[in-house]
Structures are given as C-alpha cells and as structure tokens.
Design an enzyme around this catalytic site. Structure first.
Site, short mmCIF file in Angstrom:
data_model
loop_
_atom_site.label_atom_id
_atom_site.label_comp_id
_atom_site.label_asym_id
_atom_site.label_seq_id
_atom_site.Cartn_x
_atom_site.Cartn_y
_atom_site.Cartn_z
CE LYS A 82 8.41 0.04 8.78
NZ LYS A 82 8.55 0.45 7.36
CB SER A 157 7.43 4.01 7.51
OG SER A 157 7.68 2.86 6.70
CB SER A 181 9.59 3.10 4.29
OG SER A 181 8.50 3.98 4.19
#
Length: 471
Positions: A82, A157, A181
């Site tokens: 990420k 996210s 997320s």
C-alpha cells in the site's frame, strides 16, 4: 514453466511450486508482470511499478534456492505494498501531492517482514490521500476502478490492493484499516480482508504506539492465503511496546471447525444504527440459511454500540489533526476538501473530548465481551452499499437518506472499529448487476485464530470468492 500455475492460483500453490522448482521466482514474476501490463491500464490498481528492481529480487530468490539456503514462507511470491507503507528507495506518496516525490530510506516493519519472508515487491498500490475515505482516487495517480465493473469504485483506502488481487496482478497485498479500509475494498472486489486486533500487526515507525484505531493487516483472495500473510505480519517486536506476544506463525495453519451449533448473531443494521442498500441487505439475510444449513444457530441480535459513532468521529479527528495538521497549515491548497475538513475538526477537541472517547472505547469493549458470552460470532454487512459510481467521492444517499459526509456510508465498518474486535470481509454474493458484496464476520478481541476458522469454514460453503472478473 509449470503449466499448473496461473495468475489466479493460490499464493500457497505458487509458493510451493517455487520451492519445488517447478517454476522459478523469475518466471512467476514475469507471469504477473504480463498480467499487470494487460490489466492495470484498465483498473489502475498498481502505481510506482519497478519491474527491473522486482526482477533483481526474483533473481536473488532463485539463487538462494539454487544454493540450498533456507527460505521464508513467502519466498518468490509477487507482492504489492500500500502506498502509505514505506519501502526504502521506492517512491511512497500516500496519494498526496505533499508527498509526491517522497522516497524513504528504509522499509517500515510490515514491509520488512514481508520481504524478509521472501516476498518480491512489484509495486505500490493506489490509495486515497493519506488513506482517507473508502474510495480510491488521488491527484497523483487518479482513480482505481472495480475489476467487476470498470465504472464503479474499488473501495478504499486499500482499494488498489484489493483491485490488484481481484485482477490477478499479485497473489498477496497489504493494507491498513481505520474505518474499514481493509474490509470495504475486500467487499467491493470479492476478495478477503482482515482488520486484526490492536497491535496484532505491530506498526513501526509510529509516532504514537498507543494509538488504537488504525491497524495494518492482510488482503488475499482466500482465507487460507490471508492466514499465510498474517503469519508473517503478526508477532512481537521490541520496537513496539504493546505488540502482542503471540508468534506470527501461530496463524499460518487454520484450525478445522465444524459450524454445527455455532452461535451466530446476524444483524443487518446493528439495531437501526445505519441504512443498508436493499440488495446488500438481501444478500446478508440470505447468509442465515447458509449457516443454518450446516447446523449453526442463527439469531437476529446486535450489541449496543450507541457510543461508537461519537467515539470513532472524535478519535479519528484527533488522529488526523495530530498526524496532518502541520502539513495542512503548510500546504492548505494541497488537500482534498473532505480531508482538510476532517483534519480541522481535530483543532477544537479538548482533553475532555479525548478522555470521553477513550472512556467510551472501554465501555464498548466491555459490552462486546459480555455480548460474546452468548454468541460465537457477529455477522453483518461490510459495506452499507454495493460498489458505487467511480466518479462520485462517496454515495449521495442510501435508500433516499442523504449521506452528508464521506464517512456516513461507512458506519457498518467503523462502528466495529472502536470495539477493538478483529473483523474480516469474506465474499458473500453479487447483486443483480454483478457487483460484489462481502459478509463481515466479527469475533471477540484477540481471537484471530477463531475468526480465521469461522471465515474459512463459511468460505468453503459458498466458494463465492472463486468468481473472477471478466477482464
């Protein structure tokens, strides 16, 4: 090259094939790089790709095997990180113009552990600005699209991670979760994501080791593969004072579980705490029959989480202001409006407000402890809506009820956040339009092994996660 491996093979199957030398790490990487070249332009899940650096890592992995050296549990597996997680020498933007050119010197711990276990870093995964919100778009890399419908959101996210997994671009990816997320994008993309208990996956470096609502964790295409990644991410470290002392390898092998007589509390809306789209509600209700079909005892029940809304909003605003207030003051025009508003919401918080938030967290934790004396698991929607149009920042309404902010439609996830309990999104079905919907399974605090067992047993009953997008 082994003919039995393709880009949707399980991570464990790929790992074993590399160990057995039926496919090399370089061949496995090239298989995924070819897939990335074909599909990433449509989905935009992976950013800051560095194929040559990845090939060099894969070459070293093959050399270690050739020399007969010991190898780790992720040896040779392509891996995506990420973009909020720092990789030394690799552009790490957090999706923000403020950090567009940021290249950290060192890996953070979650990355260190994956790479030490033999994972081959391929790329970063797209994220909204500073991981704020459950729709993945930012001014640097643009929008990540849902592989099942390229006009829809992939969630967030950790949307880039989930979309890359669903598209077959990598077998494993990491993420983080404050308000959903790890869970929301897993639901939107028909993959599996777990929010672990506090400090199950220790975060380092971290300016506040005692901060308790943001966690890092795993995403995968199956519960079995997720357990593999969790076994690498989890475990104690002397760098994080409160890191849980259970060794990570504890989570590698899932305990078999007979779902007969399992006590399931099923709730569509946590007793009216939020609106749920009709199609999502229908799919979640249908899971009662799945559990009951194998002898589980399903009851319509929910814990009282009435303080959770204020608790989450207060502690989130405090965290965002502490983390980004200084950056916002320096760069007031380089933050999206919704994020800037959330950061500024922390400016007026008092010590009494923060104390109230933590008192309420303690109350919620105790209430969940007593709730789970009567139930083995709570199941509910991951997301209140199916994937929404990608050109919207967030859903305008649910069943006609206007969503005032980019957080409103995420209550089904963030109300669980502040209970401190681990929670997992597992594929549950598809709407009539073909949009994925995940089931959220919640178990008592620090019960990840139990959660993995329940989720794996449920997954085997439905096999919904084996339905891949037509890219």
């Amino acid at each position: 090259m082994s003919q039995s491996i393709d880009h949707y093979s399980s991570a464990r199957t790929m790992r074993d094939a590399v160990r057995e030398k039926s496919i090399s790490a370089r061949e496995l990487l090239d298989l995924h790089l070819e897939r990335i070249e074909r599909t990433n332009p449509q989905v935009n899940a992976l950013v800051s790709l560095d194929p040559e650096r990845a090939r060099a890592e894969a070459h070293r992995a093959d050399e270690r095997l050739a020399r007969g050296e010991p190898v780790g549990p992720l040896h040779g597996l392509p891996y995506a990180v990420k973009d909020t997680h720092e990789v030394g020498g690799w552009r790490s933007t957090s999706g923000s113009p403020v950090r567009a050119d940021h290249i950290p010197e060192h890996d953070e711990l979650v990355v260190q552990r994956a790479r030490a276990a033999g994972a081959i870093t391929v790329a970063k995964t797209n994220t909204p600005e500073f991981a704020s919100g459950s729709h993945t778009f930012n001014p640097i890399f643009g929008t990540t699209y849902n592989p099942y419908d390229l006009g829809r959101s992939a969630g967030g996210s950790s949307g880039g991670s989930a979309a890359a997994l669903a598209s077959g671009m990598v077998p494993l990816a990491d993420g983080s979760d404050m308000g959903g997320s790890l869970r929301n994008p897993a639901s939107f993309c028909n993959v599996v994501g777990m929010r672990p208990s506090f400090q199950r996956v220790p975060q380092w470096p971290n300016p506040n080791h005692w901060e308790a609502i943001s966690v890092q964790g795993p995403l995968a295409r199956s519960v079995d593969d997720l357990a593999l990644l969790l076994s690498v991410q989890a475990g104690p470290t002397d760098r994080v004072p409160l890191s849980q002392q259970v060794p990570g390898e504890t989570f590698d092998l899932i305990d078999p579980l007979d779902l007969k007589d399992l006590r399931i509390a099923l709730s569509i809306d946590l007793g009216g705490a939020f609106e749920v789209d009709a199609d999502v509600a229908s799919i979640i209700r249908a899971q009662a029959a799945i559990f009951e079909g194998v002898g589980s005892r399903v009851t319509d029940a929910a814990p009282d989480l009435s303080e959770a809304e204020d608790t989450f909003r207060t502690l989130r605003a405090w965290h965002f202001h502490a983390s980004y207030g200084g950056l916002l003051a320096e760069h007031p025009d380089q933050f999206k409006a919704s994020l800037a508003d959330n950061i500024r919401a922390g400016e007026t918080l008092t010590g009494a407000d923060i104390a109230r938030g933590y008192r309420q967290r303690s109350l919620l934790a105790e209430r969940m402890r007593t709730f789970f004396a009567d139930y083995d698991a709570l199941v509910l929607p991951v997301s209140q809506v199916p994937p929404f149009p990608a050109d919207q920042e967030y859903p305008a309404d649910i069943n006609g009820q206007v969503q005032q902010t980019y957080l409103d439609w995420m209550r089904s996830a963030y109300l669980i956040t502040v209970t401190g309990c681990p929670a997992m999104s597992v594929p549950a079905g598809f709407t009539r339009q073909g949009w994925p919907v995940g089931l959220q399974i919640v178990t008592p605090a620090n019960s990840e092994r139990r959660l993995l067992s329940i989720a794996h047993a449920y997954e085997q009953l439905t096999l919904i996660g084996r339905r891949h997008p037509a890219l």
